[in-house]
Write an enzyme that holds these catalytic residues in place. Structure first.
Site, PDB file in Angstrom:
ATOM      1  N   HIS A   1       0.833  -1.216  -0.072  1.00  0.00           N
ATOM      2  CA  HIS A   1      -0.062  -0.091  -0.056  1.00  0.00           C
ATOM      3  C   HIS A   1       0.955   1.047   0.058  1.00  0.00           C
ATOM      4  O   HIS A   1       1.906   1.398   0.845  1.00  0.00           O
ATOM      5  CB  HIS A   1      -0.922  -0.080   1.294  1.00  0.00           C
TER       6      HIS A   1
ATOM      7  N   GLU B   1      -6.472   5.410   1.151  1.00  0.00           N
ATOM      8  CA  GLU B   1      -6.553   5.843  -0.130  1.00  0.00           C
ATOM      9  C   GLU B   1      -7.486   6.821  -0.177  1.00  0.00           C
ATOM     10  O   GLU B   1      -7.596   7.704  -1.273  1.00  0.00           O
ATOM     11  CB  GLU B   1      -6.702   4.594  -0.944  1.00  0.00           C
TER      12      GLU B   1
ATOM     13  N   ARG C   1      -6.642  10.535  -1.120  1.00  0.00           N
ATOM     14  CA  ARG C   1      -6.401  10.745  -2.567  1.00  0.00           C
ATOM     15  C   ARG C   1      -7.515  10.783  -3.334  1.00  0.00           C
ATOM     16  O   ARG C   1      -7.550  11.743  -4.208  1.00  0.00           O
ATOM     17  CB  ARG C   1      -5.069   9.643  -3.112  1.00  0.00           C
TER      18      ARG C   1
ATOM     19  N   ARG D   1      -2.306   0.271  -6.642  1.00  0.00           N
ATOM     20  CA  ARG D   1      -1.404   0.613  -5.452  1.00  0.00           C
ATOM     21  C   ARG D   1      -0.303  -0.072  -5.899  1.00  0.00           C
ATOM     22  O   ARG D   1       1.008   0.548  -5.419  1.00  0.00           O
ATOM     23  CB  ARG D   1      -1.921  -0.442  -4.446  1.00  0.00           C
TER      24      ARG D   1
ATOM     25  N   HIS E   1       0.522  -4.703   2.862  1.00  0.00           N
ATOM     26  CA  HIS E   1      -1.088  -4.712   3.091  1.00  0.00           C
ATOM     27  C   HIS E   1      -1.701  -5.822   2.971  1.00  0.00           C
ATOM     28  O   HIS E   1      -2.620  -6.196   3.765  1.00  0.00           O
ATOM     29  CB  HIS E   1      -1.492  -3.257   2.266  1.00  0.00           C
ATOM     30  N   HIS E   2      -1.572  -6.299   1.786  1.00  0.00           N
ATOM     31  CA  HIS E   2      -2.821  -7.363   1.242  1.00  0.00           C
ATOM     32  C   HIS E   2      -1.928  -8.552   1.006  1.00  0.00           C
ATOM     33  O   HIS E   2      -1.160  -8.452   0.233  1.00  0.00           O
ATOM     34  CB  HIS E   2      -3.890  -6.962   0.575  1.00  0.00           C
TER      35      HIS E   2
ATOM     36  N   ARG F   1      -4.858  -5.928  -5.563  1.00  0.00           N
ATOM     37  CA  ARG F   1      -6.222  -5.800  -5.197  1.00  0.00           C
ATOM     38  C   ARG F   1      -6.669  -4.146  -5.290  1.00  0.00           C
ATOM     39  O   ARG F   1      -5.835  -3.630  -4.747  1.00  0.00           O
ATOM     40  CB  ARG F   1      -6.411  -6.246  -3.453  1.00  0.00           C
TER      41      ARG F   1
HETATM   42  O1  MEZ Z   1      -9.342  -1.898   0.772  1.00  0.00           O
HETATM   43  C1  MEZ Z   1      -8.404  -1.413   1.251  1.00  0.00           C
HETATM   44  O2  MEZ Z   1      -7.298  -2.009   1.470  1.00  0.00           O
HETATM   45  C2  MEZ Z   1      -8.425   0.049   1.552  1.00  0.00           C
HETATM   46  C3  MEZ Z   1      -9.579   1.037   0.950  1.00  0.00           C
HETATM   47  C4  MEZ Z   1      -7.411   0.646   2.254  1.00  0.00           C
HETATM   48  C5  MEZ Z   1      -7.436   2.294   2.247  1.00  0.00           C
HETATM   49  O3  MEZ Z   1      -6.519   2.864   1.631  1.00  0.00           O
HETATM   50  O4  MEZ Z   1      -8.297   2.747   2.920  1.00  0.00           O
END
Ligand code: MEZ
Length: 640
Positions: A434, A450, A453, A474, A575-576, A615
């Site tokens: 992220h 996010e 932004r 991302r 992040h994921h 994602r």
């Molecule tokens: O889905 C996400 O990871 C998300 C919306 C994160 C974020 O930047 O808020």
């Protein structure tokens, strides 16, 4: 950061306060002349120094007999758990060496520091109140339980599946390795993607450039699932043409949601899983509404052609974090249904009988063995973003020691359990960075949504220049950031954005931002050239006015940035984890040969295939609600 001012909140000190400054002990004075009264201390937690945690101790003859805590700046669903549980433990034990709440370290430590401060204000020595307290919660005894459905993980997917299975008449037990529910889901800040919802229609459509840009990308798309992407683009083109001829409501479609997700995922996604995600997203929003969670505010996020992310707002209409909002509501729904959750209980094995999953074995934090015999098993224990060894082992040596936004319990144990009983995995090497993670002074890595932004923030590098389309996907924004001086950027928002968002207000009150009335003032705080930053902001405002960003191709603009400004440093963080157990669109766990493992289901970040190589923001919440519901339904149907 630790301790702030302490003060006496009320009540008289006992006569012994004459002894102030000398060391006293936690033992009651034999002549009854110890300190009595209520004393308050403060310490900075998640809310920073502007919004500290306050602890009030009641002392009777120098013994702690009562404790309360307040933390208006602490994160709902995370820090609030520590505020709820730790004062009771302090009051009961008379000690300030009670267990902290795992996953809520910053708030827990603030409570302990504030309690110590309160003792000092009473003229007592906090060191005398640190007697060890036996870990109470989990049982060391071996227990065996029975349920229709056992679920591993009390995050968003696990709790959603539990509610649905329970509503279908099944007895459900959840095991959770941590001392609280929520997993990664409670940390989710942004919102939930859904297409063709009643809430989208409340917005004026102004995202033509986003749709056109996606159709252009689809045109030149090559690689995995190219045919699916082209087919989707053909359908969306027809829908878009029809909408332009007769615009009604807000333009979006299930197919455009699929197309965005496939392009964002570089075509590596399983198209069937994506179709289900998008197709069931609207009903998932309605289901959330039914259980008390309204995601009313719709905004633009990275990689989405149109406004599609659905976010909660507070009583004042300000946007709040989705995880901190939805998770307590899911928990309430569990409680209302009497669903049992075994906390601090780590599942380690799926019990199989004749090729069918029939329960799990787990271990409590106190070492007891827990066996849950069940008709069906749902794995929902999340991905492996907090297990750096496992991340690095997926061919990612460059991520060794990388910061992460993940909760401590997201270690990939459930994936290993699935593999042990023959489950196939998919895309395990697809790890998402992220681009906006803020490292605070205490070293913690904090997701900066996010949404900033999407709502109009820009990113500038150490030289004060924009360097990329801030609302691109991302992976791309993270790469661009890694290529800037120092591998970081500044995220800039303005006063109007701050006024509209409780989330941004939280960042400011935590002391993470610098501020300036003018670009030059702000630049001074950011240690960069004021003339350059002024020109960057002016150029950006011209893009907003023209609704065109020739330099970087950004297509979502919101409003011009006007002082006072706020900025904070951000860098990429893990992040994921997009990969995981292979499932089909019924959330059944699959073997290598594509057949399902009987009685075994999975949902959420533990699974792979939904998000492909990347994602999109807002698709994690969509994933855990949509597939959590499917897993609950499929398990219940299997048991019919
Ligand atoms: O889905 C996400 O990871 C998300 C919306 C994160 C974020 O930047 O808020």
């Amino acid at each position: 950061m630790k301790k702030l001012l302490a003060f006496i909140s009320a009540v008289a000190l006992a006569a012994s306060l004459a002894a102030c400054g000398t060391s006293t002990t936690a033992q009651p004075a034999s002549d009854g002349s110890g300190v009595s009264g209520t004393f308050t201390g403060e310490a900075a937690g998640q809310g920073g120094e502007a919004n500290p945690v306050k602890v009030t101790l009641t002392l009777e003859n120098s013994v702690i007999t009562g404790c309360t805590a307040e933390g208006p700046g602490e994160t709902d669903g995370i820090g609030s758990k520590a505020i709820d549980s730790m004062p009771g433990a302090i009051a009961e034990s008379g000690s300030i060496a009670v267990d902290t709440v795992s996953g809520a370290t910053v708030t827990s430590n603030a409570i302990l520091a504030a309690a110590a401060s309160a003792l000092e204000s009473a003229g007592l020595n906090p060191e005398d109140y640190k007697k060890e307290v036996a870990a109470a919660q989990a049982s060391a005894e071996d227990v065996t339980k029975t349920a229709d459905v056992v679920i591993v993980g009390a995050g968003g997917a696990g709790m959603t599946a539990a509610i649905v299975a329970s509503d279908a008449g099944k007895k459900v037990i959840i095991v959770e390795s941590q001392s609280m529910a929520g997993g990664n889901s409670v940390r989710s800040t942004g919102g939930m993607n859904a297409a063709k919802t009643k809430f989208q229609d409340e917005n004026e459509f102004g995202e033509s450039a986003g749709v056109e840009k996606t159709l252009k990308s689809a045109d030149s798309f090559t690689g995995e699932n190219e045919e699916t992407v082209k087919e989707l683009a053909k359908t969306v083109t027809e829908q878009w043409t029809a909408y332009q001829a007769s615009p009604e409501g807000y333009f979006d479609s299930v197919e455009l949601f699929e197309l965005d997700t496939m392009i964002g995922g570089k075509g590596l996604n399983d198209p069937e899983l994506v179709k289900t995600l998008a197709g069931k997203s609207e009903s998932a929003i309605d289901w959330l509404d039914e259980i008390g969670a309204e995601l009313h505010n719709v905004a633009a996020f990275g990689g989405a052609s149109v406004k599609r992310i659905h976010r909660p707002v507070n009583d004042e209409g300000k946007v709040v974090s989705v995880g901190a909002y939805v998770i307590p509501i899911l928990e309430k729904n569990l409680n209302d249904r009497g669903i049992e959750v075994l906390y601090e209980t780590t599942a380690n094995k799926i019990i199989m009988d004749g090729g069918k999953a029939v329960g799990i074995e787990a271990t409590t934090s106190a070492g007891g063995k827990v066996t849950v015999n069940a008709g069906a098993v749902i794995l929902a224990s999340g991905g492996f973003g907090a297990n750096n060894d496992m991340v690095v082992a997926q061919n990612h040596p460059e991520l060794k020691g990388y910061i992460t936004t993940n909760a401590a319990g997201i270690l990939g144990q459930g994936i290993d359990m699935g593999i042990e009983v023959g489950a196939a995995t998919v895309d395990m090497d697809q790890i998402q960075l992220h681009p906006t993670v803020h490292v605070a002074d205490d070293g913690s890595a904090n997701l900066i949504t996010e949404g900033l932004r999407g709502d109009g923030a820009i990113l500038v590098n150490a030289e004060g220049l924009r360097f990329y389309d801030e609302v691109s996907t991302r992976d791309k924004v993270s790469d661009a950031e890694n290529n800037q001086t120092g591998g970081y950027a500044w995220l800039i928002v303005d006063q109007k954005m701050l006024d509209a968002s409780a989330v941004i207000q939280g960042y400011v009150s935590k002391g993470w931002t610098v501020t300036g009335e003018t670009p030059e003032d702000l630049a001074k705080e950011m240690n960069m050239d004021g003339a350059v930053l002024k020109e960057t902001i002016e150029k950006w405002n011209a893009c907003v006015e023209a609704k065109e960003d020739k330099e970087f191709g950004r297509t979502s603009f919101a409003e011009k940035l006007e002082g006072p400004f706020y900025a904070l440093t951000v860098q990429p963080g893990i992040h994921h984890t997009m990969g995981g157990l292979k499932i089909n669109s019924n959330a059944e766990v699959l073997k290598e040969d594509g057949s399902a493992i009987t009685g075994l289901f999975a949902a959420g970040e533990i699974t792979g295939g939904v998000h492909g190589a990347n994602r999109l923001g807002g698709n994690a919440v969509a994933d855990f609600i949509v597939y959590g519901r499917i897993a609950g339904e499929s398990a219940a149907n299997y048991l019919k």
